[in-house]
Scaffold this motif. Structure first.
Motif, PDB file in Angstrom:
ATOM      1  N   PHE A  81       8.449   3.344  29.386  1.00  0.00           N
ATOM      2  CA  PHE A  81       9.191   3.584  30.702  1.00  0.00           C
ATOM      3  C   PHE A  81       9.864   5.032  30.752  1.00  0.00           C
ATOM      4  O   PHE A  81       9.522   5.886  31.701  1.00  0.00           O
ATOM      5  N   THR A  82      10.384   5.556  29.524  1.00  0.00           N
ATOM      6  CA  THR A  82      11.173   6.437  29.628  1.00  0.00           C
ATOM      7  C   THR A  82      10.162   7.826  29.465  1.00  0.00           C
ATOM      8  O   THR A  82      10.537   8.788  30.366  1.00  0.00           O
ATOM      9  N   SER A  83       9.401   7.444  28.860  1.00  0.00           N
ATOM     10  CA  SER A  83       8.146   8.463  28.791  1.00  0.00           C
ATOM     11  C   SER A  83       7.392   8.963  30.298  1.00  0.00           C
ATOM     12  O   SER A  83       7.133   9.939  30.666  1.00  0.00           O
ATOM     13  N   TYR A  84       7.228   7.767  30.871  1.00  0.00           N
ATOM     14  CA  TYR A  84       6.546   7.855  32.212  1.00  0.00           C
ATOM     15  C   TYR A  84       7.508   8.450  33.251  1.00  0.00           C
ATOM     16  O   TYR A  84       7.199   9.547  33.964  1.00  0.00           O
ATOM     17  N   TYR A  85       8.793   7.959  33.168  1.00  0.00           N
ATOM     18  CA  TYR A  85       9.931   8.376  34.005  1.00  0.00           C
ATOM     19  C   TYR A  85      10.197   9.732  33.945  1.00  0.00           C
ATOM     20  O   TYR A  85      10.304  10.446  34.991  1.00  0.00           O
ATOM     21  N   LEU A  86      10.345  10.275  32.771  1.00  0.00           N
ATOM     22  CA  LEU A  86      10.725  11.675  32.533  1.00  0.00           C
ATOM     23  C   LEU A  86       9.436  12.609  32.873  1.00  0.00           C
ATOM     24  O   LEU A  86       9.696  13.782  32.687  1.00  0.00           O
ATOM     25  N   SER A  87       8.203  12.211  32.863  1.00  0.00           N
ATOM     26  CA  SER A  87       7.252  12.869  33.088  1.00  0.00           C
ATOM     27  C   SER A  87       6.942  13.350  34.642  1.00  0.00           C
ATOM     28  O   SER A  87       6.298  14.331  34.773  1.00  0.00           O
TER      29      SER A  87
END
Length: 213
Positions: A81-87
């Motif tokens: 989730f964090t990787s996707y959201y921050l991308s």
């Protein structure tokens, strides 16, 4: 959080609990993000908070739950989730229309999963959200500390505690408790957690001018 975990342990059979830790750091949920001078600065601050969260909120929930034998799951800190959201583009993740955590809220809009009055209400600090609108927990604590200490007690605290010197009688009160258990270990906390881009001597959002009653 300590009292909540205590209640869960004593009043329920629950062992594993879900917590929203990380959503404010990842999705720019703190009220002060509205005052970011640019979307780039907001993105930079979000990533800084994510980097340091293990020293603040995550450590808090870990210690409080462990004190009562509970296990906490933090889905907003799931790496996928964090990787996707921050991308995503910083412009997408920034507050919009004066609403913090806008993109995350909008993704649940019209799903009927969360009541709209809950989904779109203003961010409220955990401790303040458990107290009244007229007198929040941070005010209750300050009243308590005023009975124990005076401003003159701060004299010389800069020399006594050169790292993260207390700036209020309340912070001095906490520091003395900490030093009573962990003498000389104040350096383990790199800095005070405080709102950015605004003048405030207290981390409670209710002290900020942009807080909406």
């Amino acid at each position: 959080m300590y009292l909540l975990c205590k209640y869960v342990k004593e009043k329920t059979d629950t062992t594993v609990i879900m917590s929203g830790e990380g959503s404010d750091e990842v999705a720019q949920g703190y009220i002060y993000f509205r005052e970011a001078p640019s979307v780039e600065e907001g993105d930079k601050e979000s990533r800084r908070l994510c980097k340091d969260i293990s020293m603040f909120d995550v450590q808090r929930v870990d210690r409080m739950s462990s004190a009562f034998g509970l296990e906490v799951r933090v889905p907003f800190l799931d790496h996928t989730f964090t990787s996707y959201y921050l991308s995503l583009s910083p412009a997408l993740r920034a507050p919009k229309k004066g609403i913090e955590k806008y993109l995350l809220r909008y993704s649940f809009d019209d799903t009927n999963l969360i009541p709209k009055e809950t989904l779109w209400r203003q961010k409220e600090g955990f401790s303040d959200g458990l107290t009244t609108q007229t007198k929040s927990l941070h005010q209750m604590i300050q009243d308590f500390v005023e009975e124990k200490m005076t401003v003159s007690d701060l004299d010389g605290s800069n020399q006594q505690y050169p790292h993260n010197p207390p700036v209020t009688t309340e912070s001095l009160y906490y520091r003395r408790i900490f030093e009573g258990f962990f003498s000389g270990q104040g350096h383990l906390l790199p800095y005070f957690w405080m709102p950015k881009w605004l003048d405030s001597s207290d981390p409670s959002a209710r002290t900020l001018k942009i807080y909406k009653q």
